[in-house]
Design a protein around this motif. Structure first.
Motif, PDB file in Angstrom:
ATOM      1  N   GLY A   1       0.786  -1.224   0.000  1.00  0.00           N
ATOM      2  CA  GLY A   1       0.000   0.000   0.000  1.00  0.00           C
ATOM      3  C   GLY A   1       0.818   1.273   0.000  1.00  0.00           C
ATOM      4  N   THR A   2       2.106   1.153   0.189  1.00  0.00           N
ATOM      5  CA  THR A   2       2.962   2.336   0.215  1.00  0.00           C
ATOM      6  C   THR A   2       3.582   2.585  -1.159  1.00  0.00           C
ATOM      7  N   SER A   3       4.463   3.578  -1.233  1.00  0.00           N
ATOM      8  CA  SER A   3       5.030   4.011  -2.515  1.00  0.00           C
ATOM      9  C   SER A   3       6.551   4.039  -2.473  1.00  0.00           C
ATOM     10  N   LEU A   4       7.123   3.893  -3.632  1.00  0.00           N
ATOM     11  CA  LEU A   4       8.561   4.070  -3.825  1.00  0.00           C
ATOM     12  C   LEU A   4       8.784   4.747  -5.169  1.00  0.00           C
ATOM     13  N   THR A   5       9.884   5.474  -5.268  1.00  0.00           N
ATOM     14  CA  THR A   5      10.293   6.029  -6.557  1.00  0.00           C
ATOM     15  C   THR A   5      11.684   5.534  -6.887  1.00  0.00           C
ATOM     16  N   LEU A   6      11.805   4.852  -7.994  1.00  0.00           N
ATOM     17  CA  LEU A   6      13.093   4.361  -8.463  1.00  0.00           C
ATOM     18  C   LEU A   6      13.693   5.361  -9.447  1.00  0.00           C
ATOM     19  N   SER A   7      15.010   5.416  -9.461  1.00  0.00           N
ATOM     20  CA  SER A   7      15.730   6.290 -10.393  1.00  0.00           C
ATOM     21  C   SER A   7      16.709   5.466 -11.202  1.00  0.00           C
ATOM     22  N   CYS A   8      16.914   5.903 -12.417  1.00  0.00           N
ATOM     23  CA  CYS A   8      17.855   5.245 -13.320  1.00  0.00           C
ATOM     24  C   CYS A   8      18.687   6.341 -13.968  1.00  0.00           C
ATOM     25  N   THR A   9      19.977   6.255 -13.777  1.00  0.00           N
ATOM     26  CA  THR A   9      20.866   7.184 -14.441  1.00  0.00           C
ATOM     27  C   THR A   9      22.018   6.403 -15.045  1.00  0.00           C
ATOM     28  N   SER A  10      23.017   7.086 -15.550  1.00  0.00           N
ATOM     29  CA  SER A  10      24.096   6.374 -16.220  1.00  0.00           C
ATOM     30  C   SER A  10      25.433   7.012 -15.917  1.00  0.00           C
ATOM     31  N   SER A  11      26.462   6.200 -16.022  1.00  0.00           N
ATOM     32  CA  SER A  11      27.835   6.697 -15.977  1.00  0.00           C
ATOM     33  C   SER A  11      28.507   6.364 -17.303  1.00  0.00           C
ATOM     34  N   GLY A  12      29.490   7.126 -17.674  1.00  0.00           N
ATOM     35  CA  GLY A  12      30.195   6.847 -18.912  1.00  0.00           C
ATOM     36  C   GLY A  12      29.517   7.400 -20.140  1.00  0.00           C
ATOM     37  N   GLY A  13      28.466   8.165 -19.954  1.00  0.00           N
ATOM     38  CA  GLY A  13      27.776   8.750 -21.088  1.00  0.00           C
ATOM     39  C   GLY A  13      26.292   8.874 -20.826  1.00  0.00           C
ATOM     40  N   SER A  14      25.616   9.545 -21.727  1.00  0.00           N
ATOM     41  CA  SER A  14      24.185   9.786 -21.602  1.00  0.00           C
ATOM     42  C   SER A  14      23.390   8.731 -22.351  1.00  0.00           C
ATOM     43  N   PHE A  15      22.171   8.486 -21.889  1.00  0.00           N
ATOM     44  CA  PHE A  15      21.263   7.620 -22.632  1.00  0.00           C
ATOM     45  C   PHE A  15      20.010   8.378 -23.028  1.00  0.00           C
ATOM     46  N   ASN A  16      20.129   9.701 -23.130  1.00  0.00           N
ATOM     47  CA  ASN A  16      18.969  10.523 -23.445  1.00  0.00           C
ATOM     48  C   ASN A  16      18.350  10.201 -24.813  1.00  0.00           C
ATOM     49  N   ARG A  17      19.129   9.699 -25.722  1.00  0.00           N
ATOM     50  CA  ARG A  17      18.593   9.418 -27.057  1.00  0.00           C
ATOM     51  C   ARG A  17      17.909   8.051 -27.133  1.00  0.00           C
ATOM     52  N   ASN A  18      18.063   7.258 -26.077  1.00  0.00           N
ATOM     53  CA  ASN A  18      17.450   5.923 -26.082  1.00  0.00           C
ATOM     54  C   ASN A  18      16.028   5.985 -25.560  1.00  0.00           C
ATOM     55  N   ASP A  19      15.177   5.161 -26.124  1.00  0.00           N
ATOM     56  CA  ASP A  19      13.902   4.883 -25.484  1.00  0.00           C
ATOM     57  C   ASP A  19      14.200   3.922 -24.331  1.00  0.00           C
TER      58      ASP A  19
ATOM     59  N   THR B   1      17.511   0.089 -22.341  1.00  0.00           N
ATOM     60  CA  THR B   1      16.843   0.496 -23.564  1.00  0.00           C
ATOM     61  C   THR B   1      15.599  -0.359 -23.781  1.00  0.00           C
ATOM     62  N   ASP B   2      14.523   0.274 -24.166  1.00  0.00           N
ATOM     63  CA  ASP B   2      13.295  -0.438 -24.491  1.00  0.00           C
ATOM     64  C   ASP B   2      13.552  -1.351 -25.686  1.00  0.00           C
ATOM     65  N   PRO B   3      13.337  -2.650 -25.543  1.00  0.00           N
ATOM     66  CA  PRO B   3      13.586  -3.566 -26.668  1.00  0.00           C
ATOM     67  C   PRO B   3      12.756  -3.224 -27.913  1.00  0.00           C
ATOM     68  N   ARG B   4      11.668  -2.512 -27.728  1.00  0.00           N
ATOM     69  CA  ARG B   4      10.807  -2.144 -28.849  1.00  0.00           C
ATOM     70  C   ARG B   4      11.060  -0.717 -29.307  1.00  0.00           C
ATOM     71  N   GLY B   5      12.101  -0.077 -28.757  1.00  0.00           N
ATOM     72  CA  GLY B   5      12.318   1.322 -29.063  1.00  0.00           C
ATOM     73  C   GLY B   5      13.655   1.601 -29.714  1.00  0.00           C
ATOM     74  N   VAL B   6      14.041   2.867 -29.642  1.00  0.00           N
ATOM     75  CA  VAL B   6      15.257   3.357 -30.293  1.00  0.00           C
ATOM     76  C   VAL B   6      16.455   3.176 -29.377  1.00  0.00           C
ATOM     77  N   GLY B   7      17.555   2.722 -29.957  1.00  0.00           N
ATOM     78  CA  GLY B   7      18.796   2.596 -29.205  1.00  0.00           C
ATOM     79  C   GLY B   7      19.182   1.148 -28.969  1.00  0.00           C
TER      80      GLY B   7
END
Length: 122
Positions: free
Chosen positions: A15-33, A101-107
């Protein structure tokens, strides 16, 4: 190489909440889905939420039925971070959560991180 890093997991009550975060080292993944995956003991790692861009650059999301209405995926490209807001957690959400990366997306698929453990007790 881009290495993904997940954080924000923990042991919580149903019944409670959590927020997960995903970031990267060694470069950006902004262009990936990007997708969030989860893996329970003895099961495969499956996509549960994904965020992609259409040809107009607008973000759209998709979810598996088991988390639809409870989980929200979002991203902040300025912070090179993708989030998973998880509300109304249930014991069946117990798993190790990963992003990639989303297997159905870009990257292409990136190096997998260690994941973050979420344990929900009733």
């Amino acid at each position: 190489q881009v290495q993904l890093v997940e954080s924000g997991g923990g042991s919580v009550q149903a019944g409670t909440s959590l927020t997960l975060s995903c970031t990267s080292s060694g470069g950006s993944f902004n262009r990936n889905d990007v997708a969030w995956f989860r893996q329970s003991p003895g099961k495969e790692r499956d996509v549960i939420a994904a965020i992609s861009r259409d040809t107009n650059g607008k973000f759209y999301t998709r979810y598996v039925d088991s988390v639809k209405g409870r989980f929200t995926i979002s991203r902040d490209n300025g912070k090179n971070t993708v989030y998973l807001q998880m509300n109304n957690l249930v014991p069946e959400d117990t798993a190790v959560y990963y992003c990639n990366t989303d297997p159905r997306g870009v990257g292409r698929t990136l190096l997998w991180g260690q994941g973050t453990q979420v344990t929900v007790s009733s």
